[in-house]
Enzyme design. Structure first.
Site, short mmCIF file in Angstrom:
data_model
loop_
_atom_site.label_atom_id
_atom_site.label_comp_id
_atom_site.label_asym_id
_atom_site.label_seq_id
_atom_site.Cartn_x
_atom_site.Cartn_y
_atom_site.Cartn_z
N LYS A 20 -18.03 10.60 -49.55
CA LYS A 20 -19.33 10.34 -50.21
C LYS A 20 -20.35 11.38 -49.77
CE LYS A 20 -22.27 7.16 -48.36
NZ LYS A 20 -23.64 7.71 -48.13
N ASN A 21 -20.44 11.57 -48.45
CA ASN A 21 -21.52 12.42 -47.94
C ASN A 21 -21.25 13.91 -48.10
OD1 ASN A 21 -23.06 10.21 -47.41
ND2 ASN A 21 -22.60 10.13 -45.22
N ARG A 89 -31.17 7.81 -51.05
CA ARG A 89 -31.52 8.84 -50.08
C ARG A 89 -31.12 10.23 -50.58
NH1 ARG A 89 -34.73 10.25 -45.91
NH2 ARG A 89 -33.73 11.68 -44.48
N CYS A 113 -30.34 3.18 -47.47
CA CYS A 113 -29.99 2.00 -46.67
C CYS A 113 -31.10 1.66 -45.69
CB CYS A 113 -28.70 2.26 -45.91
SG CYS A 113 -27.24 2.21 -46.93
N1 EPU Z 1 -34.71 13.25 -38.77
C1 EPU Z 1 -35.93 13.79 -38.48
N2 EPU Z 1 -36.55 14.60 -39.40
C2 EPU Z 1 -36.00 14.88 -40.60
C3 EPU Z 1 -34.74 14.32 -40.91
C4 EPU Z 1 -34.12 13.50 -39.96
O1 EPU Z 1 -36.48 13.53 -37.42
O2 EPU Z 1 -36.60 15.62 -41.39
C5 EPU Z 1 -34.01 12.37 -37.79
C6 EPU Z 1 -33.88 10.93 -38.31
O3 EPU Z 1 -34.99 10.14 -37.95
C7 EPU Z 1 -32.63 10.45 -37.62
C8 EPU Z 1 -31.78 11.69 -37.50
O4 EPU Z 1 -32.67 12.80 -37.66
O5 EPU Z 1 -32.90 10.00 -36.32
C9 EPU Z 1 -30.68 11.75 -38.50
O6 EPU Z 1 -31.20 11.76 -39.79
P1 EPU Z 1 -30.51 12.62 -40.91
O7 EPU Z 1 -31.57 13.31 -41.72
O8 EPU Z 1 -29.40 13.43 -40.35
O9 EPU Z 1 -29.91 11.53 -41.83
P2 EPU Z 1 -29.70 11.72 -43.34
O10 EPU Z 1 -29.47 13.15 -43.63
O11 EPU Z 1 -30.74 10.99 -44.08
C10 EPU Z 1 -27.10 11.55 -43.36
C11 EPU Z 1 -26.11 10.65 -44.03
C12 EPU Z 1 -26.17 9.27 -43.37
C13 EPU Z 1 -25.86 9.44 -41.88
C14 EPU Z 1 -26.82 10.44 -41.24
C15 EPU Z 1 -26.48 10.77 -39.79
C16 EPU Z 1 -25.99 11.51 -46.27
C17 EPU Z 1 -26.33 11.34 -47.71
N3 EPU Z 1 -26.42 10.57 -45.45
O12 EPU Z 1 -28.35 10.93 -43.56
O13 EPU Z 1 -25.16 8.50 -43.98
O14 EPU Z 1 -25.99 8.20 -41.24
O15 EPU Z 1 -26.81 11.68 -41.97
O16 EPU Z 1 -25.19 11.29 -39.68
O17 EPU Z 1 -25.32 12.45 -45.88
C18 EPU Z 1 -24.08 6.53 -44.64
O18 EPU Z 1 -23.25 7.25 -45.21
O19 EPU Z 1 -23.91 5.30 -44.45
C19 EPU Z 1 -25.31 7.15 -44.15
C20 EPU Z 1 -26.41 6.46 -43.88
#
Ligand code: EPU
Length: 372
Positions: A20-21, A89, A113
């Site tokens: 998915k990701n 997201r 989520c």
């Molecule tokens: N963060 C920041 N600033 C930003 C972005 C993130 O401080 O600009 C922090 C967040 O607060 C958090 C950490 O960095 O503590 C991780 O956030 P990240 O941005 O990496 O999460 P994301 O990109 O929104 C993706 C996956 C998530 C997965 C996380 C961590 C996708 C579409 N989503 O989310 O997947 O949990 O990385 O590995 O790739 C899931 O598949 O169930 C899911 C939630």
């Protein structure tokens, strides 16, 4: 709603789906091109939602089985579905390709989520650094400007979608880009492989930096097969350990992406065997032992496997300690485990204890996020 009748045992072989990701950023980055065919795309809700948004942008989509074709010839911002963008997201991943195409973009803050704060400062800082100015607004993300040439140092804070956005934003920018503190999860690598196949010049380094040398053009027509989903595979490892009759076999198990997770499974007492060819046999495992674990950025223990691992720990003898460093809402699902007669104790938003083993019982529960 899912209704589950307990006490069943699993046997046989499971084929892991496409990730998915990985699919989400690759579909988004495809908007840089004219025609793309992707194979091994999973047929799940988040993908359908992103495709609906893309269709509202005028992209012609055909999603048959796991084969997805996209034709970007008539792409435009005119009828963009803003309501749907608020819900997932992954809509944040459209920022970079749309900015590249149109020089301006105004999208709602993305949803997703219920796992805690989801800031986007790392995305915005990086995009500002390469020439896109943001227009402040509480309702939406509004950026516009002209991509600047020249060498740039950007910072992604190990954030996954921020790293992906910054990669996509820079492949066609004239000059060299170094992304520091880059996330290097397997899905980020998969996006890089896709873009490299199209002619992008990207190098992932051992120190969590990613170097991009901008190219003038990439091949406008692409074909790529999405990598397998290591999170789904890890989920089946827990199913196999707790619920198999004797064992289950997992095909496309992504063993190399699961080093930390499998290490912890071994410490708990899960029995598994690498059968070669990325097939993992997981045996029904008893006499499990409590452990301490902490989620981390790749190659650390994935936050996306934290909840399923907690279920494993509910069956382990002793007191386990969980530290969820990434998201302050991701341990909340433990209140549902309590309804099933589990014994978790939430110490603070980032830490919990799990007392085991407990005999879990059927109950009506809610899902806090897709992994839980
Ligand atoms: N963060 C920041 N600033 C930003 C972005 C993130 O401080 O600009 C922090 C967040 O607060 C958090 C950490 O960095 O503590 C991780 O956030 P990240 O941005 O990496 O999460 P994301 O990109 O929104 C993706 C996956 C998530 C997965 C996380 C961590 C996708 C579409 N989503 O989310 O997947 O949990 O990385 O590995 O790739 C899931 O598949 O169930 C899911 C939630």
């Amino acid at each position: 709603m899912l209704k589950i009748t307990g006490g069943q045992h699993l046997s046989g072989t499971v084929e892991i789906s496409g990730s998915k990701n990985a699919s989400l950023p690759i579909i988004a980055a495809s908007l840089l091109l004219e025609k793309v065919t992707l194979h091994n795309v999973p047929r799940i809700g988040d993908i359908f939602s992103l495709l609906e948004i893309i269709v509202s942008l005028g992209v012609i989509v055909d999603f048959t089985g796991n084969r997805l074709t996209m034709d970007m010839t008539a792409i435009s911002l005119r009828n963009m579905d803003r309501e749907l963008m608020k819900k997932i997201r992954a809509s944040i991943l459209l920022l970079s390709p749309l900015l590249y195409r149109f020089g301006t973009v105004d999208i709602p803050f993305p949803g997703g989520c219920n796992i805690g704060k989801r800031p986007i400062d790392e995305h915005l800082n990086g995009l500002r650094e390469i020439g896109y100015d943001s227009v402040d607004g509480s309702e939406s993300i509004h950026l516009s400007g002209t991509l600047q040439a020249g060498d740039k140092n950007l910072y992604a804070g190990f954030a996954v979608t921020a790293t992906e956005n910054l990669i996509t934003a820079n492949v066609l920018r004239s000059g060299k880009t170094r992304i520091h503190l880059a996330a290097i999860e397997p899905h980020v690598v998969n996006l890089v492989d896709f873009l490299k196949k199209q002619g992008a010049n990207i190098t992932i380094n051992y120190d969590h930096t990613i170097d991009i040398v901008g190219v003038e053009n990439i091949n406008p027509a692409g074909e790529f097969s999405i990598g397998y989903d290591y999170i789904e595979s890890g989920t089946f490892v827990v199913f196999g350990a707790l619920c198999s009759e004797e064992y289950i076999d997992i095909h496309h198990a992504c063993i190399s992406g699961l080093t930390s997770f499998l290490g912890k499974c071994h410490e708990v007492g899960v029995r598994f065997q690498d059968l070669g060819n990325d097939t993992l046999r997981v045996f029904r495992s008893e006499h499990l032992k409590a452990v301490k674990f902490q989620t981390n950025v790749f190659p650390g223990f994935p936050t996306d496997l934290q909840s399923v691992f907690c279920i494993l720990l509910s069956q382990a003898e002793g007191v386990s300690r969980v530290q969820e460093i990434m998201f302050e809402g991701r341990l909340n699902f433990l209140v549902e485990l309590e309804k099933m007669k589990g014994h978790p104790a939430l110490m603070n938003p980032h830490e919990a204890l799990i007392f085991g083993p407990t005999h879990l019982r059927g109950a009506t529960v809610s899902s806090w996020d897709l992994r839980a």
